[in-house]
Write a protein that holds these residues in place. Structure first.
Motif, mmCIF file in Angstrom:
data_model
loop_
_atom_site.group_PDB
_atom_site.id
_atom_site.type_symbol
_atom_site.label_atom_id
_atom_site.label_comp_id
_atom_site.label_asym_id
_atom_site.label_seq_id
_atom_site.Cartn_x
_atom_site.Cartn_y
_atom_site.Cartn_z
ATOM 1 N N ASP A 25 18.403 21.212 13.993
ATOM 2 C CA ASP A 25 18.902 20.012 14.772
ATOM 3 C C ASP A 25 18.414 19.982 16.250
ATOM 4 O O ASP A 25 18.986 20.486 17.003
ATOM 5 C CB ASP A 25 20.309 19.690 14.828
ATOM 6 N N SER A 26 17.092 19.180 16.390
ATOM 7 C CA SER A 26 16.859 19.250 18.020
ATOM 8 C C SER A 26 17.523 18.606 18.757
ATOM 9 O O SER A 26 17.534 18.795 19.919
ATOM 10 C CB SER A 26 15.245 18.764 17.692
ATOM 11 N N ASP A 27 18.459 17.451 18.370
ATOM 12 C CA ASP A 27 18.953 16.928 19.383
ATOM 13 C C ASP A 27 20.296 17.861 20.066
ATOM 14 O O ASP A 27 20.632 17.552 21.014
ATOM 15 C CB ASP A 27 19.979 15.813 18.583
ATOM 16 N N ARG A 28 20.804 18.835 19.483
ATOM 17 C CA ARG A 28 21.864 19.568 19.718
ATOM 18 C C ARG A 28 21.216 20.826 20.419
ATOM 19 O O ARG A 28 21.951 21.504 21.190
ATOM 20 C CB ARG A 28 22.745 19.947 18.434
ATOM 21 N N HIS A 29 19.845 21.323 20.040
ATOM 22 C CA HIS A 29 19.490 22.641 20.357
ATOM 23 C C HIS A 29 18.043 22.221 20.850
ATOM 24 O O HIS A 29 16.970 23.120 20.339
ATOM 25 C CB HIS A 29 19.541 23.694 19.288
ATOM 26 N N SER A 113 12.043 18.982 17.084
ATOM 27 C CA SER A 113 11.895 19.810 15.959
ATOM 28 C C SER A 113 10.657 19.509 15.014
ATOM 29 O O SER A 113 9.860 20.397 14.554
ATOM 30 C CB SER A 113 12.886 20.299 15.167
#
Length: 493
Positions: A25-29, A113
């Motif tokens: 999850d690119s929004d979180r990490h 991502s």
């Protein structure tokens, strides 16, 4: 080291770990995605270095061979191997992917991502194209490269990105369908998809010409050759910087590589017979497209047209059937990977700051970005074919081969040195020098450490190859000589 499946690792490592990146999850990490992608791209590049270190330059035979049955019913094999012709293209692919990952570090903020995964997967697929020695395996990799690039243009591109992505996809897909027909025909008369088996087939001249045209439709679009080049400027203008870099530095080479692996050794008699036609198309690209580049007002479009002209040199060198011409074409392909990639990165640096690619929006940039101006000047000179840069070596060898082949062909090819200098230096002069007419230019910040790193890597390679091309030509020489032996032998029954 040679016992390791180096080619499979180079292909599947970035693909499989690209899928892993896609799952995060690119929004979180977002930071995790960036560092993970960097590590994967760096390791992927390191995996290609043993190919150079363990490559035997004294033999033309395939090396690092991996061969196992894939679809036994149709005698389709997972058959990998490289020679001196494909070696540098494999390494170039991994290097450019690493640079693109670093280049998009802070620029890409949405769907990080997916962006990083697309380039990692694309890298593995392109290396697969350059390594495949089975016709169907080649076709699968060749067509699969369209998917990530279509998404890169369509998702992260400019205002007309959907139009450019669809045009890119349709042009390249339709051309490849005829190649598939040719592959099936070759299987029907040989009961094999192995390229080595196809090289030994004796084919009537009429059939050779039809096969050559089928391959031409697929590879000419990829190069792209005039007049099927119109998709490239649109794709470059709308693609994000990373997409333009990979498209110019690597994907354009797929078409020229296809001529070397399929058209010329499988249909050598037709290739010789139609060489005049191919040289005419190449010279049209070299001369005419150079003048088209002169009138461009968009920096990206100008460099896109210059890529078409430079790839015209590659085709010209191939179809003169001379050792110096083919080695010049190979050097030109590698050099174009460095220089065109760097040119698009430089334009990306300016676009990230001013959000414009129009030449008229700039002027006096050297006053606020002196470090950038020096590096941009080097790449502009290399794009013009200045001696001591890699851009000079390939063009010089091709022109030298052209003069030996036919003086007038050589003379026409040499005119590109004038036109390329004209459009490259004129663009640089209008962007970099003169008074600052745009208030936003006064606020521009010079390149940061990340941008400096990737541009210095490409600058070092451009200068090294320009001043000492011997390591590049030595590794490909035996394969080029063997290739000429293959295409000089008649395949008529």
């Amino acid at each position: 080291m040679q016992s390791l499946p180096l080619l499979s690792l180079s292909i599947w490592f970035p693909i499989l770990f690209g899928i892993v990146v896609l799952a995060v999850d690119s929004d979180r990490h977002p930071s995790l995605i960036r560092y993970l992608s960097l590590i994967i791209a760096f390791v992927s590049f390191l995996m290609t270095l043993p190919l150079i270190l363990n490559f035997n330059a004294n033999t033309p035979v395939l090396q690092f061979i991996e061969r196992t049955s894939w679809i036994s019913r149709f005698n389709i094999q997972y058959f990998l191997g490289i020679d001196g012709i494909s070696l540098w293209l494999v390494v170039l692919t991994a290097l450019i992917t690493l640079i693109v990952v670093i280049g998009g570090w802070k620029i890409i903020t949405d769907h990080i991502s997916q962006y990083m995964a697309a380039f990692l997967i694309l890298s593995g697929l392109i290396i697969g194209v350059f390594s495949a020695q089975d016709g169907m395996l080649f076709y699968v990799f060749f067509e699969a490269t369209l998917i990530p690039m279509y998404l890169i243009i369509g998702i992260w591109g400019g205002q007309n990105r959907v139009y450019a992505a669809v045009k890119f996809f349709l042009y390249t897909l339709l051309g490849s369908l005829l190649m598939l027909v040719a592959l099936i025909y070759l299987y029907s008369i040989s009961n094999s998809f192995a390229l080595l088996d196809w090289y030994a087939i004796k084919i009537p001249m009429g059939i050779q010409i039809m096969l050559f045209i089928a391959f031409l439709m697929a590879f000419a679009v990829k190069v792209p050759m005039w007049p099927v080049h119109t998709w490239l400027p649109d794709a470059h203008v709308e693609a994000p910087t990373g997409g333009s870099v990979v498209l110019a530095a690597i994907m354009l080479k797929l078409g020229a590589y296809g001529f070397l692996r399929f058209s010329m050794p499988i249909t050598p008699d037709a290739s010789h017979y139609l060489s005049g036609f191919m040289i005419a198309l190449a010279l049209t690209a070299v001369v005419y497209i150079g003048f088209v580049a002169l009138v461009q007002t968009d920096m990206k479009k100008l460099v896109a047209y210059s890529s078409i002209a430079h790839m015209g040199f590659v085709i010209l060198g191939l179809f003169m059937f001379s050792e110096i011409g083919i080695e010049g074409s190979m050097v030109q392909m590698i050099s174009h990977g460095f220089v065109s990639g760097a040119m698009f990165l430089c334009i990306g640096v300016l676009y990230d700051r001013l959000h414009s690619r129009e030449i008229t929006d700039y002027g006096g940039v050297v006053n606020t970005m002196p470090k950038f101006a020096v590096l941009f000047m080097l790449f502009t000179m290399a794009n013009s074919g200045m001696p001591a840069t890699s851009g000079f070596i390939g063009e010089f060898l091709v022109i030298l081969g052209a003069v030996k082949f036919n003086f007038w062909v050589g003379l026409l090819a040499a005119t590109s040195l004038i036109t390329s200098a004209a459009y490259s230096l004129w663009m640089y002069k209008r962007v970099m020098f003169g008074p600052v007419v745009n208030d936003h230019v006064q606020m521009l910040a010079d390149i940061n450490k990340r941008e400096m790193l990737i541009l210095c890597i490409l600058a070092s390679l451009t200068l090294f190859m320009g001043m000492y091309p011997k390591p590049f030509t030595d590794l490909m020489h035996s394969s080029v000589v063997n290739f000429l032996t293959q295409v000089s032998q008649t395949k008529l029954p």
